[in-house]
Design a protein around this motif. Structure first.
Motif, PDB file in Angstrom:
ATOM      1  N   LEU A   1       0.837  -1.188   0.000  1.00 27.61           N
ATOM      2  CA  LEU A   1       0.000   0.000   0.000  1.00 27.61           C
ATOM      3  C   LEU A   1       0.877   1.245   0.000  1.00 27.61           C
ATOM      4  N   ALA A   2       0.489   2.218  -0.815  1.00 28.44           N
ATOM      5  CA  ALA A   2       1.288   3.449  -0.954  1.00 28.44           C
ATOM      6  C   ALA A   2       0.929   4.431   0.156  1.00 28.44           C
ATOM      7  N   VAL A   3       1.380   4.128   1.364  1.00 26.81           N
ATOM      8  CA  VAL A   3       1.143   4.980   2.527  1.00 26.81           C
ATOM      9  C   VAL A   3       2.477   5.556   2.977  1.00 26.81           C
ATOM     10  N   GLN A   4       2.560   6.882   3.085  1.00 25.99           N
ATOM     11  CA  GLN A   4       3.797   7.539   3.499  1.00 25.99           C
ATOM     12  C   GLN A   4       3.855   7.679   5.018  1.00 25.99           C
ATOM     13  N   ALA A   5       4.934   7.210   5.599  1.00 25.05           N
ATOM     14  CA  ALA A   5       5.208   7.403   7.030  1.00 25.05           C
ATOM     15  C   ALA A   5       3.984   7.171   7.916  1.00 25.05           C
ATOM     16  N   PRO A   6       3.400   5.982   7.904  1.00 29.31           N
ATOM     17  CA  PRO A   6       2.234   5.726   8.764  1.00 29.31           C
ATOM     18  C   PRO A   6       2.631   5.722  10.236  1.00 29.31           C
ATOM     19  N   ARG A   7       1.734   6.223  11.065  1.00 28.16           N
ATOM     20  CA  ARG A   7       1.981   6.236  12.505  1.00 28.16           C
ATOM     21  C   ARG A   7       1.044   5.292  13.252  1.00 28.16           C
ATOM     22  N   ALA A   8       0.095   4.716  12.534  1.00 28.43           N
ATOM     23  CA  ALA A   8      -0.830   3.746  13.141  1.00 28.43           C
ATOM     24  C   ALA A   8      -1.600   3.078  12.011  1.00 28.43           C
ATOM     25  N   PHE A   9      -2.203   1.955  12.355  1.00 31.44           N
ATOM     26  CA  PHE A   9      -3.166   1.297  11.467  1.00 31.44           C
ATOM     27  C   PHE A   9      -4.378   0.937  12.316  1.00 31.44           C
ATOM     28  N   CYS A  10      -5.542   1.042  11.707  1.00 26.50           N
ATOM     29  CA  CYS A  10      -6.761   0.841  12.480  1.00 26.50           C
ATOM     30  C   CYS A  10      -7.788   0.129  11.617  1.00 26.50           C
ATOM     31  N   TYR A  11      -8.278  -1.013  12.097  1.00 21.90           N
ATOM     32  CA  TYR A  11      -9.344  -1.739  11.405  1.00 21.90           C
ATOM     33  C   TYR A  11     -10.685  -1.271  11.936  1.00 21.90           C
ATOM     34  N   MET A  12     -11.604  -0.923  11.010  1.00 20.02           N
ATOM     35  CA  MET A  12     -12.896  -0.371  11.421  1.00 20.02           C
ATOM     36  C   MET A  12     -14.014  -0.982  10.578  1.00 20.02           C
ATOM     37  N   PRO A  13     -14.819  -1.886  11.142  1.00 20.96           N
ATOM     38  CA  PRO A  13     -16.016  -2.364  10.428  1.00 20.96           C
ATOM     39  C   PRO A  13     -17.062  -1.252  10.416  1.00 20.96           C
ATOM     40  N   ALA A  14     -17.623  -0.976   9.225  1.00 20.56           N
ATOM     41  CA  ALA A  14     -18.644   0.068   9.098  1.00 20.56           C
ATOM     42  C   ALA A  14     -19.788  -0.484   8.259  1.00 20.56           C
ATOM     43  N   GLY A  15     -20.784  -1.063   8.920  1.00 18.91           N
ATOM     44  CA  GLY A  15     -21.847  -1.721   8.189  1.00 18.91           C
ATOM     45  C   GLY A  15     -21.283  -2.917   7.440  1.00 18.91           C
ATOM     46  N   ASP A  16     -21.515  -2.965   6.132  1.00 22.71           N
ATOM     47  CA  ASP A  16     -20.966  -4.059   5.341  1.00 22.71           C
ATOM     48  C   ASP A  16     -19.607  -3.718   4.745  1.00 22.71           C
ATOM     49  N   ALA A  17     -19.061  -2.555   5.112  1.00 20.38           N
ATOM     50  CA  ALA A  17     -17.737  -2.149   4.633  1.00 20.38           C
ATOM     51  C   ALA A  17     -16.695  -2.452   5.702  1.00 20.38           C
ATOM     52  N   GLN A  18     -15.652  -3.177   5.307  1.00 21.73           N
ATOM     53  CA  GLN A  18     -14.550  -3.492   6.223  1.00 21.73           C
ATOM     54  C   GLN A  18     -13.381  -2.581   5.863  1.00 21.73           C
ATOM     55  N   LEU A  19     -13.052  -1.656   6.755  1.00 23.02           N
ATOM     56  CA  LEU A  19     -12.119  -0.586   6.417  1.00 23.02           C
ATOM     57  C   LEU A  19     -10.809  -0.699   7.194  1.00 23.02           C
ATOM     58  N   LEU A  20      -9.732  -0.311   6.536  1.00 18.26           N
ATOM     59  CA  LEU A  20      -8.415  -0.199   7.167  1.00 18.26           C
ATOM     60  C   LEU A  20      -7.966   1.241   7.018  1.00 18.26           C
ATOM     61  N   LEU A  21      -7.743   1.896   8.157  1.00 18.23           N
ATOM     62  CA  LEU A  21      -7.304   3.290   8.137  1.00 18.23           C
ATOM     63  C   LEU A  21      -5.805   3.361   8.377  1.00 18.23           C
ATOM     64  N   ALA A  22      -5.158   4.254   7.636  1.00 19.84           N
ATOM     65  CA  ALA A  22      -3.711   4.421   7.750  1.00 19.84           C
ATOM     66  C   ALA A  22      -3.387   5.895   7.939  1.00 19.84           C
ATOM     67  N   PRO A  23      -3.367   6.378   9.210  1.00 23.42           N
ATOM     68  CA  PRO A  23      -2.967   7.761   9.460  1.00 23.42           C
ATOM     69  C   PRO A  23      -1.499   7.967   9.088  1.00 23.42           C
ATOM     70  N   SER A  24      -1.233   9.036   8.357  1.00 22.43           N
ATOM     71  CA  SER A  24       0.123   9.304   7.886  1.00 22.43           C
ATOM     72  C   SER A  24       0.641  10.600   8.482  1.00 22.43           C
ATOM     73  N   PHE A  25       1.911  10.584   8.875  1.00 26.76           N
ATOM     74  CA  PHE A  25       2.541  11.769   9.449  1.00 26.76           C
ATOM     75  C   PHE A  25       2.942  12.766   8.362  1.00 26.76           C
ATOM     76  N   LYS A  26       3.219  12.284   7.158  1.00 25.22           N
ATOM     77  CA  LYS A  26       3.725  13.142   6.093  1.00 25.22           C
ATOM     78  C   LYS A  26       2.723  13.428   4.983  1.00 25.22           C
ATOM     79  N   GLY A  27       1.686  12.644   4.891  1.00 17.56           N
ATOM     80  CA  GLY A  27       0.760  12.817   3.768  1.00 17.56           C
ATOM     81  C   GLY A  27      -0.679  12.701   4.206  1.00 17.56           C
ATOM     82  N   GLN A  28      -1.532  12.354   3.266  1.00 10.55           N
ATOM     83  CA  GLN A  28      -2.953  12.214   3.552  1.00 10.55           C
ATOM     84  C   GLN A  28      -3.237  10.927   4.333  1.00 10.55           C
ATOM     85  N   THR A  29      -4.313  10.968   5.089  1.00 12.16           N
ATOM     86  CA  THR A  29      -4.757   9.779   5.796  1.00 12.16           C
ATOM     87  C   THR A  29      -5.644   8.974   4.841  1.00 12.16           C
TER      88      THR A  29
END
Length: 524
Positions: A484-512
């Motif tokens: 995955l093209a994630v710049q400088a991630p500081r955490a990863f977070c799995y979040m079920p949202a209804g029928d969508a299974q999401l992975l969040l990647a907060p980035s220190f240098k770029g977009q989340t």
């Protein structure tokens, strides 16, 4: 006499005219000789058959009454959708001994009378799914002499062959090697592993962040993000209609490193940890629909927080703060009636970086990782109501982050390192043993997570892309799955949202970035 001649001439004239009219009527009523049916130059045709050689396409100007069509040595390699729809009465279609490599999904649409189909001796490696479904009365099918690749694209054919009434001559696989020369009709369906998954970019949050914490409050789904660049803890709300994260509220936090939501007795609190300016606890007031500051966190004890962990033990709520300064101490706080109060100073002077709460076998434990020493395991003492040091994870001299997961009956630790390989360790009853080393130069974040029975590990880096690994149950190890093209991630977070299974990647240098986990059926 002259009158007689006149009357006789008039009568003869009328007879001649009558005879001419009758002849004309007979000619008009007579049937015309039959016309020769249309036939392309490359074909030989009768009223109901056509035999074509070297055709450059499926002939279009054929009699609509044709019930038998043969194409030999065709000068084209692809049969397009609806190629024979202009011949609705077709009963016999012989396409053998050509060089066909591709057949359109709907190539045989409209051939409800087709009984015999020969595709033998072509260059077909696969067939579109359910291509024979429109052929309701198909009695004979010949697919011999093709180089079928018996992968997931052919699984449907194996299933169809098990229940069809059509007579199909034996056909054999040309590839892959494990199925080569195997009869397609005899392939076991369990051998086809056709379900795979993917993480696809779903939503882009146009700001950097260093932590992400999903939470439920009043039946709604929210996400708390620490944004030091925006001097705030940002609260987003999941929109179930638009299926997106939307702005909801902000808590002022000039140097936020972690925003930890906690729902205690139906009340929402957010612990805001800051590098500078102190750390605080906010309370959501449903009457004013605003966050208000509830209390400060002791700045003499918590000087440079790096992580927050919230948990319950024996019905009581706690949160712990990992302190990464030389003078501070990793500390434990307990909820009591109307606020959080200091419960224990755990670990001083060790530049702690991460915390992981593990509640297994009825023995709550807290694992503290540090950039200056091996991770320490604390076990909860119910008599003292404190954590007691139990030992060190000696397999790693330092760790930036520590997470855990269970697979079957075994417990595992995942430890990321900024310099050196990250480690996967398994608990052996009295100690941990190393299971796997993962290359991870510059890693500050990792996270194991489970989606629909599939276990993954997200491993970030400041110097390369994020790697997603998938757990191989047979080998008891993680195998590389996706980048995955994630710049400088500081955490990863799995979040079920209804029928969508999401992975969040907060980035220190770029977009989340928000990725969605999707399941793909390769046989479809």
């Amino acid at each position: 006499m002259a009158g007689l001649r006149a009357r006789l001439g008039s009568g003869l004239g009328l007879l001649a005219l009558s005879t001419l009219g009758l002849c004309l009527m007979l000619q008009v009523g007579a049937k015309r000789p039959p016309k020769t049916p249309p036939c392309p130059p490359s074909c030989s045709c009768t009223r109901d058959t056509a035999f074509c050689v070297d055709s450059k396409a499926v002939p279009r100007n054929l009699p609509s009454e044709v019930i038998s069509l043969t194409l030999v040595n065709a000068a084209f390699s692809e049969i397009h959708d609806g190629a024979f729809s202009h011949l609705p009465l077709l009963q016999f279609l012989l396409l053998n001994s050509n060089k066909f490599t591709l057949i359109g999904d709907n190539a045989f649409t409209g051939l409800s009378h087709l009984q015999y189909l020969s595709l033998a001796n072509n260059n077909l490696q696969t067939l579109p799914r359910d291509i024979f479904r429109p052929l309701d009365i198909l009695s004979d099918l010949d697919l011999r002499g093709n180089s079928l690749n018996c992968d997931c694209k052919v699984k449907w054919l194996v299933e169809w062959l098990t229940h069809t009434n059509t007579t199909v001559a034996p056909i054999y696989c040309a590839s892959p090697p494990r199925f080569q020369e195997h009869k397609v009709q005899d392939l076991p369906l369990r051998e086809f592993d056709c379900i795979t998954t993917d993480f696809v970019l779903y939503q882009t949050l146009s700001f950097p962040a260093v932590s992400a914490e999903p939470f439920l409050y009043s039946s709604d789904l929210y996400l708390a993000l620490a944004q030091p660049g925006a001097s705030a803890c940002t609260i987003l709300k999941w929109d179930y209609v638009e299926r997106q994260l939307r702005d909801y509220d902000r808590i002022p936090a000039p140097s936020a490193v972690h925003c930890k939501p906690m729902v205690v007795d139906s009340q929402l609190y957010v612990v805001v940890a800051q590098l500078f300016g102190g750390s605080y606890i906010y309370h959501w007031d449903p009457n004013t629909t605003r966050f208000t500051k509830l209390q400060d966190i002791d700045p003499q004890r918590v000087r440079k927080p790096n992580d927050l962990e919230a948990f319950r033990i024996d019905g009581d709520w706690y949160f712990a703060v990992a302190d990464s300064s030389k003078a501070g101490a990793t500390s434990l706080y307990r909820w009591h009636q109307n606020g959080f109060y200091s419960q224990q100073a755990l670990h001083a002077w060790h530049r702690d970086t991460d915390l992981e709460f593990v509640d297994g076998e009825g023995k709550p434990r807290l694992i503290v990782s540090s950039s200056s020493q091996a991770p320490i395991i604390y076990q909860w003492s119910r008599t003292q109501k404190q954590f007691v040091a139990q030992g060190e994870v000696t397999q790693v001299p330092d760790a930036q982050a520590v997470k855990h997961f269970r697979a079957g009956r075994d417990s595992y630790l995942c430890l990321s390192r900024y310099i050196g390989d990250s480690k996967i360790l398994r608990w052996e009853g009295t100690r941990f043993s190393e299971v796997q080393a993962l290359p991870s130069r510059g890693s500050l974040a990792l996270q194991p997570f489970l989606v629909g029975g599939r276990r993954y590990l997200a491993l970030g880096s400041d110097f390369s892309f994020t790697q997603i690994y998938q757990w191989d149950e047979g080998r008891q190890k993680f195998v590389r799955f996706q980048e995955l093209a994630v710049q400088a991630p500081r955490a990863f977070c799995y979040m079920p949202a209804g029928d969508a299974q999401l992975l969040l990647a907060p980035s220190f240098k770029g977009q989340t970035l928000v990725y969605r986990h999707v399941v793909v059926d390769l046989s479809a």
